[in-house]
Design a protein around this motif. Sequence first.
Motif, PDB file in Angstrom:
ATOM      1  N   LYS A  34     -22.757 -23.230  31.564  1.00  0.00           N
ATOM      2  CA  LYS A  34     -21.908 -24.019  30.673  1.00  0.00           C
ATOM      3  C   LYS A  34     -20.455 -23.771  31.024  1.00  0.00           C
ATOM      4  CE  LYS A  34     -20.864 -26.704  27.207  1.00  0.00           C
ATOM      5  NZ  LYS A  34     -21.243 -28.139  27.211  1.00  0.00           N
ATOM      6  N   LEU A  42     -25.752 -21.921  22.909  1.00  0.00           N
ATOM      7  CA  LEU A  42     -26.744 -22.663  23.691  1.00  0.00           C
ATOM      8  C   LEU A  42     -28.141 -22.449  23.106  1.00  0.00           C
ATOM      9  CD1 LEU A  42     -25.489 -21.906  27.328  1.00  0.00           C
ATOM     10  CD2 LEU A  42     -25.282 -24.073  26.100  1.00  0.00           C
ATOM     11  N   PRO A  86     -26.247 -27.220  27.461  1.00  0.00           N
ATOM     12  CA  PRO A  86     -25.940 -26.638  28.772  1.00  0.00           C
ATOM     13  C   PRO A  86     -25.608 -27.721  29.796  1.00  0.00           C
ATOM     14  CG  PRO A  86     -28.307 -26.622  28.385  1.00  0.00           C
ATOM     15  CD  PRO A  86     -27.673 -27.091  27.115  1.00  0.00           C
TER      16      PRO A  86
END
Length: 570
Positions: free
Chosen positions: A322, A363, A370
Amino acid sequence: MSAREPVMAPAPARRPGLVLDVAGLSVSFRDGRDRREVVHGIDLAVEAGRCVAVVGESGSGKSVTARALLGLAGRGALVRADRLEVAGADLRGAGERDWRRVRGARAGLVLQDALVSLDPLRTIGREIADPLRLHLRMPPAAARARALELLELVGMPHPALNIDRRSGELSGGMRQRALIAAALALDPPLLIADEPTTALDVGVQARVLGLLEAARDRGTGVLLISHDLAVVSRVADYVVVLHDGRVVEQGPTAEILGAPRHPITRALIAAVPTEVPRGVPLSRANDRADAAAPSAANRSGVPGPAAEATASHILEGLGLSKSFGSGATAVLAVQDASFRLERGRTLGLVGESGSGKSTLARLVLGLTSPDAGEVRFDGGAWSTLPERERRPLRPRLGAVYQDAFGSFDPRWNVRRIIRDALATARADATDAAVTALLEQVHLAPGVAAQHPLDLSGGQRQRVAIARALAGSPEVLVCDEPVSALDATVQARVLDLLDELQRERGLAVLLISHDLGVVRHMSDTIAVMRSGRIIEQGDAERVFGDPQHEATAALIRDSPRLVDRRPDSNR
């Protein structure tokens, strides 16, 4: 204050070399028509080049005492003392003009929350230089040069660049170093540090403690207010233990921490999670020598690390990445991170600030998507699902955050907070269901009528846990759940999480900068650095034989209780 008797005139201290000499200090606040005394007749003395630590539970009077010493006890406070001398200045009955002459010049102050303590509208260079211009009449150019020297002294990265930045543009560790530089600007004989390392990661914490030690070694007297006894054992020469605004025990650090006599002191020491094995309740581990319980099996009865290969996993991260921003300013927060969390077990996630821990938690919770990789829940898709398909599954993942107060609507009482969570997760949002959840986290039913502002830090965190349990989750994500709590309250919250995991078979993802907490609670460990998981495995193996130098540095920098008795073999 009498015109015939200037309170700022130097007065002889009781002992040579004292930079703080206090006797019979009492502080009271107006409570309706009456006054309520919260500090009762405290004596304190700090010598030049020595560090005295004041410790105790929340509400014991630590911070009120520290602020009273600088005329900052607050509106409506009445401060009385038989003797109150800072660097030889008699401050009994001092007015605001007198206190302004003391603050900075005779005593520097470092508070826990540097973001609040620093002026958000001024650069840190101005914050440090202004006392030099005010007290020493130093020209602006010379004051700026001295501010730059101080930033270099406290280890500020790129001081020439950061001197012109405001506090909101700096990390927590950088803000704390700027605050220490400001406190040291006038080279005061006394430095008062009130919880200066709380919520900092171990690397930054170690550097801040190093700064306090360096100031002490240069001859500054340091009064340290802290709930962290591991920090105290490293820095302090003498310890004063408060309870309900009274001194219950005091003495040299080695004696107080090595052979405590008072039950309050013993409880504070027992609550330190470092070296207390899993399965030993912190709130009852009063004899650390007896805390040698086996750690191969966890609290829930699920097989321990030796059986890890055969356990079933409930949560899995596969190659997660990310980034935030774009182009040259893009920040890669998580890079190719993979992990597994087994049912009924705890995975501890550690790393320095900015290493990617909280982004990975977001996440996992599906609060951000992501850029690459995926999160899988109970063997099925999770992060790749559209939100409308993920929403019915959300009650199966609960979350507990560091700032419980900030996560509540302050207008709602506890009943409404929990009923809202119950209504989202299931149909039985009744008062009976609210009471049942409160009882599970050991809160009285009467708490339901209270608002978050009326609760203690430990009570708020228990309400946050009750809210997280409303959906009967199988996974609990805990992001710094105890970092802002004092040692004994922290112990009770950790014991509660232990108990709930044992009873419900919860899988827990525990994110913390406190390696003592992580080691006590976790079956497995994952260590993050610069967005990557650089090491993971069985908790005892990682702590006992770290394979990556960054892991070894985290363990080395983590404060721990040090037995400083002369006959100690530790």
